[in-house]
Design an enzyme around this catalytic site. Structure first.
Site, short mmCIF file in Angstrom:
data_model
loop_
_atom_site.label_atom_id
_atom_site.label_comp_id
_atom_site.label_asym_id
_atom_site.label_seq_id
_atom_site.Cartn_x
_atom_site.Cartn_y
_atom_site.Cartn_z
N CYS A 67 -14.39 -11.94 4.35
CA CYS A 67 -15.65 -12.87 4.14
C CYS A 67 -15.11 -14.11 3.93
CB CYS A 67 -16.48 -12.40 2.86
SG CYS A 67 -17.80 -13.11 2.82
N HIS B 144 -0.33 -3.75 -9.31
CA HIS B 144 -1.61 -3.00 -9.73
C HIS B 144 -2.20 -2.27 -8.46
CE1 HIS B 144 -4.18 -5.53 -6.79
NE2 HIS B 144 -3.13 -6.19 -6.72
N THR C 44 9.09 -19.03 -15.77
CA THR C 44 9.33 -18.00 -16.82
C THR C 44 8.92 -16.60 -16.33
OG1 THR C 44 8.78 -19.74 -18.34
CG2 THR C 44 8.80 -17.30 -19.30
N GLN D 75 0.77 -1.33 -0.16
CA GLN D 75 0.04 -0.16 -0.24
C GLN D 75 0.85 1.17 -0.15
OE1 GLN D 75 -3.35 0.31 -0.29
NE2 GLN D 75 -3.76 -1.79 -0.25
#
Length: 420
Positions: free
Chosen positions: A344, A211, A247, A189
């Site tokens: 969850c 991402h 790879t 983060q």
């Protein structure tokens, strides 16, 4: 047909859109064949792309290129760090069973640690935090003083993914290294958002992923010191210093490097912009919604070294008498995409372990929402939230909430597991 207003996407802590530069680099490289381990021309070209990306990633993180081990993301890097360090540290020293982790770690750290407790004889020590989510350094110091010879590693995240708390990483390293104990940090983060310098931090291993900062899903890295021993989790071709076979993803590495470099270059200005949006949202919510409480550090709180005590794009609030999932679905129905921040399991909502560690009751922790800002966030997103949230909270409260539950928070280190 009339224009449809796009949703206000305020879940950038979960994943953020790829930057245009990263998309361009990624798509260009995807069209080029070549395995970086092959010796022919195409293979050597792919290898060059990977190594140039590695150099760029290292420069952005204050590391050496040889310290960057590319992985398929943050979860894999955390698993390699926790399991790899644990097994390496126990080689010839079977008494080193204790794994020290903060009680507010991401499940990508907690779950491999508890797996080691179940399958490999580890003892997991959950280190307590204060009411803002900051690690109790006295508890860490006492634990190390009493059990340093039995401790395999310490893992403390750079910044919390739910409530945004920035941890005292330098102090953790100082305390652990005084006893010869290595430290891993999940910086997923923080990288590209806060000043993250691996070399200056003194860390032994650090997790990052693409991402969260404008790169593609499916690529990340474990930055690990050259003298740090790791036992591989994956076995195969011996790529990446022999600790991460498989790879190497040349396109992913290139896009990761481009996204990270761009995030670091714009970091200070973007932090100020996101912090202003966050403050606008928090001020508005607290003024307009009775029973709303900000969790984590105050927006203007500072660390001992003068840095921010909270991620600039993070606003985590709880709402009395509400169920987080109800809030989430109601917001989604009116074009606001956020997160509850809770786990969850098997389809049954569970209160966040992070909020319980702060001292909240299960009842209080259930009414949580996390709004997280990123590159595409604007004041219009804040206005949308402030417009619809009062009504959403009112409807959620009318839906009712489960009975209050008892408080569940460790007041000192909690130990789980034992020698097998």
């Amino acid at each position: 047909m009339g224009c449809v207003t796009p949703p206000a996407y305020l879940d950038h802590a979960a994943t953020t859109p790829m930057s245009p530069a990263a998309v361009a680099a990624y798509t260009e490289q995807l069209a080029i064949a070549g395995n970086p381990s092959s010796l022919h021309t195409a293979g050597r070209a792919a290898r060059r792309v990977v190594e140039e990306a590695r150099e760029s990633i290292a420069a952005s993180l204050g590391a050496r290129p040889s310290e960057v081990v590319l992985t398929a993301g943050g979860t894999e890097a955390d698993n390699l760090a926790i399991k790899g360090l644990f097994w390496a540290r126990r080689t010839g020293r079977p008494e080193r069973t204790r794994v020290l982790v903060s009680a507010v770690e991401h499940h990508a750290v907690l779950d491999p640690a508890f797996w080691l407790a179940e399958h490999a004889g580890a003892e997991i020590v959950l280190l307590p935090v204060d009411a803002t989510g900051r690690l109790d350094l006295d508890a860490l110091a006492a634990e190390l003083a009493a059990h340093a010879e039995e401790t395999a590693l310490v893992s403390v995240m750079w910044a919390n993914n739910e409530i945004g708390t920035v941890q005292p990483v330098a102090d953790v390293v100082r305390l652990a290294h005084a006893h010869g104990v290595p430290v891993h940090c999940d910086a997923v983060q923080a990288a590209g958002i806060l000043p993250v310098d691996f070399g200056a931090s003194g860390l032994d291993a650090m997790t990052v992923t693409a991402h969260k900062l404008g790169g593609p899903v499916g690529v990340g890295a474990l930055v690990v010191g050259r003298t740090v021993d790791l036992v591989p989790v994956l076995h195969g071709g011996g790529q990446e210093r022999g600790v991460r076979s498989g790879t190497v993803d040349a396109a992913g590495a290139r896009a990761f490097a481009v996204a990270l470099a761009g995030a670091v270059a714009a970091r200070d200005a973007e932090a100020a912009r996101l912090g202003a949006l966050r403050d606008e949202l928090v001020t508005g919510v607290l003024a307009r919604v009775p029973g709303a409480t900000l969790r984590g550090p105050a927006p203007d709180a500072r660390t001992d070294d003068g840095g921010v005590a909270r991620l600039p794009g993070n606003a985590h609030l709880t709402f009395d008498g509400c169920e987080g999932d109800s809030l989430l679905y109601l917001l989604d129905s009116v074009g606001v995409e956020a997160s509850t921040g809770s786990a969850c399991q098997a389809g049954v909502p569970q209160p966040s372990h992070v909020l319980l560690a702060l001292g909240l009751t299960e009842h209080e922790a259930r009414g949580a929402l996390r709004f997280s800002f990123g590159a595409t966030s604007t004041s219009a997103d804040v206005a949308r939230v402030l417009d619809v949230l009062p009504g959403v909270v009112e409807r959620a409260r009318a839906a009712g909430l489960a009975s209050p539950a008892r408080r569940s928070v460790p007041t000192g280190p909690t130990t789980v597991g034992g020698a097998a």
